[in-house]
Design a protein around this motif. Structure first.
Motif, PDB file in Angstrom:
ATOM      1  N   ARG A 119     -31.151 -20.043  11.986  1.00 46.27           N
ATOM      2  CA  ARG A 119     -30.896 -18.770  11.318  1.00 46.27           C
ATOM      3  C   ARG A 119     -32.251 -18.199  10.874  1.00 46.27           C
ATOM      4  O   ARG A 119     -32.954 -18.795  10.071  1.00 46.27           O
ATOM      5  N   TYR A 120     -32.604 -17.058  11.456  1.00 45.97           N
ATOM      6  CA  TYR A 120     -33.849 -16.381  11.122  1.00 45.97           C
ATOM      7  C   TYR A 120     -33.545 -15.017  10.498  1.00 45.97           C
ATOM      8  O   TYR A 120     -32.641 -14.307  10.956  1.00 45.97           O
ATOM      9  N   TRP A 121     -34.326 -14.642   9.499  1.00 46.25           N
ATOM     10  CA  TRP A 121     -34.212 -13.328   8.884  1.00 46.25           C
ATOM     11  C   TRP A 121     -35.546 -12.595   8.966  1.00 46.25           C
ATOM     12  O   TRP A 121     -36.620 -13.217   8.937  1.00 46.25           O
ATOM     13  N   ASP A 122     -35.482 -11.290   9.042  1.00 50.78           N
ATOM     14  CA  ASP A 122     -36.679 -10.454   8.972  1.00 50.78           C
ATOM     15  C   ASP A 122     -37.188 -10.491   7.531  1.00 50.78           C
ATOM     16  O   ASP A 122     -36.476 -10.098   6.603  1.00 50.78           O
ATOM     17  N   ALA A 123     -38.412 -10.959   7.309  1.00 52.25           N
ATOM     18  CA  ALA A 123     -38.918 -11.167   5.950  1.00 52.25           C
ATOM     19  C   ALA A 123     -38.966  -9.875   5.150  1.00 52.25           C
ATOM     20  O   ALA A 123     -38.601  -9.844   3.968  1.00 52.25           O
ATOM     21  N   SER A 124     -39.409  -8.785   5.766  1.00 52.17           N
ATOM     22  CA  SER A 124     -39.527  -7.530   5.025  1.00 52.17           C
ATOM     23  C   SER A 124     -38.158  -6.999   4.626  1.00 52.17           C
ATOM     24  O   SER A 124     -37.992  -6.435   3.537  1.00 52.17           O
ATOM     25  N   VAL A 125     -37.161  -7.196   5.482  1.00 52.47           N
ATOM     26  CA  VAL A 125     -35.798  -6.771   5.166  1.00 52.47           C
ATOM     27  C   VAL A 125     -35.204  -7.692   4.099  1.00 52.47           C
ATOM     28  O   VAL A 125     -34.567  -7.229   3.140  1.00 52.47           O
TER      29      VAL A 125
END
Length: 306
Positions: free
Chosen positions: A232-238
């Protein structure tokens, strides 16, 4: 679960198993030192394999696994450089891994750097995840001060995997092997999390699978590794933008687009609907975006759905 489509027939190889995404083959000549692991373009959700597949997905995830394998300082299952290994058929070369056969451990080695998914559900109920007590007051998506190792028992085909404690994993595979699996998993996750962070991506959690080399006895990293399907990866800025909704902040680089669309257009009875072209395209774009963010290069693309 929806029946799987017939596997691709490959000259010189005998099909032995199909999962929701990957197909396994052994050489037809009876040699038993190698396996061919082929990533299909199939996409599944809610225990159903969906139509149509995602063109290019298998090649993209295979390339991402290979990219990570080259950066992980542990033995892995790839056998491409083995002089005795058979050739990979041309029709699947961009989405296949030639692997050495291993004695696989029946443990999914899950590492969580954030509290979400089934871990958050368990935490809400018990205040712990797989027997690991966590601080009170944590919310869905909160990052943990230190990653935690939360193994799962790989259930027989057709059944759901079972979250277990480390102590239970030691009962299943022995204390020495259980400790080695835990330590290797945390080592890989920590290095991968830091690399992803440098590229503006949050690695929230992942699962690894390991085997034992039957000759040397060494621990070997196997299967796919740190792909969009296993992590599970997330966009850090978002993720850090608190003006956004919770759902938008935790939008992952995977098939969540498919799950969201199905949840809105299907009541989970009968056969699931066919995915619209725009959902297929958006899903591939999401997989592709992660590959580009992590590697800095363009992924392979195979426009034939398999």
């Amino acid at each position: 679960m929806t029946p799987l489509p017939a596997p691709t027939q490959l000259a010189g190889w005998r099909h032995i198993y199909s999962g929701k995404v990957r197909d396994l083959y052994t050489p037809e000549n009876g040699a038993d030192a190698h396996l061919l692991v082929v990533a299909s373009n199939r996409v599944s959700a809610f225990d159903h394999v969906l139509e149509p597949p995602i063109p290019g997905k298998g090649a993209l995830l295979t390339a991402l696994s290979n990219w990570w394998f080259a950066r992980i300082d542990l033995p892995n299952h790839l056998a491409a450089n083995d002089p005795d290994a058979p050739a990979v058929p041309a029709e699947v070369v961009d989405r296949a891994m030639l692997s050495r056969k291993l004695e696989m451990y029946p443990i999914e080695c899950v590492v969580r750097g954030a509290l979400t998914g089934s871990g958050f559900v368990e935490y809400q109920r018990t205040g712990a995840v797989c027997g690991i007590e966590l601080p009170t007051g944590l919310n869905d998506g909160d990052l943990l001060d230190e990653p935690i190792y939360t193994p799962a028992y790989k259930a027989p085909l057709g059944e759901h995997d079972e979250n277990i404690t480390f102590e239970r994993s030691a009962e299943l595979v022995g204390a020495e092997a259980a400790t080695a699996l835990r330590d290797a998993s945390l080592q890989i996750f920590t290095a991968a999390r830091d690399l992803a962070a440098a590229r503006g991506v949050v690695l929230a959690d992942t699962k690894f699978e390991f085997g034992r080399d039957p000759i040397s006895g060494e621990l070997v990293l196997a299967d796919e590794v740190l792909t969009s399907d296993s992590s599970r990866y997330w966009d850090a800025s978002v993720y850090h933008d608190t003006t956004l909704s919770h759902r938008d902040r935790l939008a992952s680089f995977d098939k969540q687009i498919v799950r969201n669309w199905l949840a809105e257009h299907w009541d989970k009875t009968g056969e699931p609907p066919v995915l619209p072209e725009e959902i297929v395209a958006q899903t591939y774009d999401r997989y592709r975006e992660l590959y580009v963010r992590l590697t800095g290069g363009e992924p392979p693309y195979t426009p034939v759905a398999v």
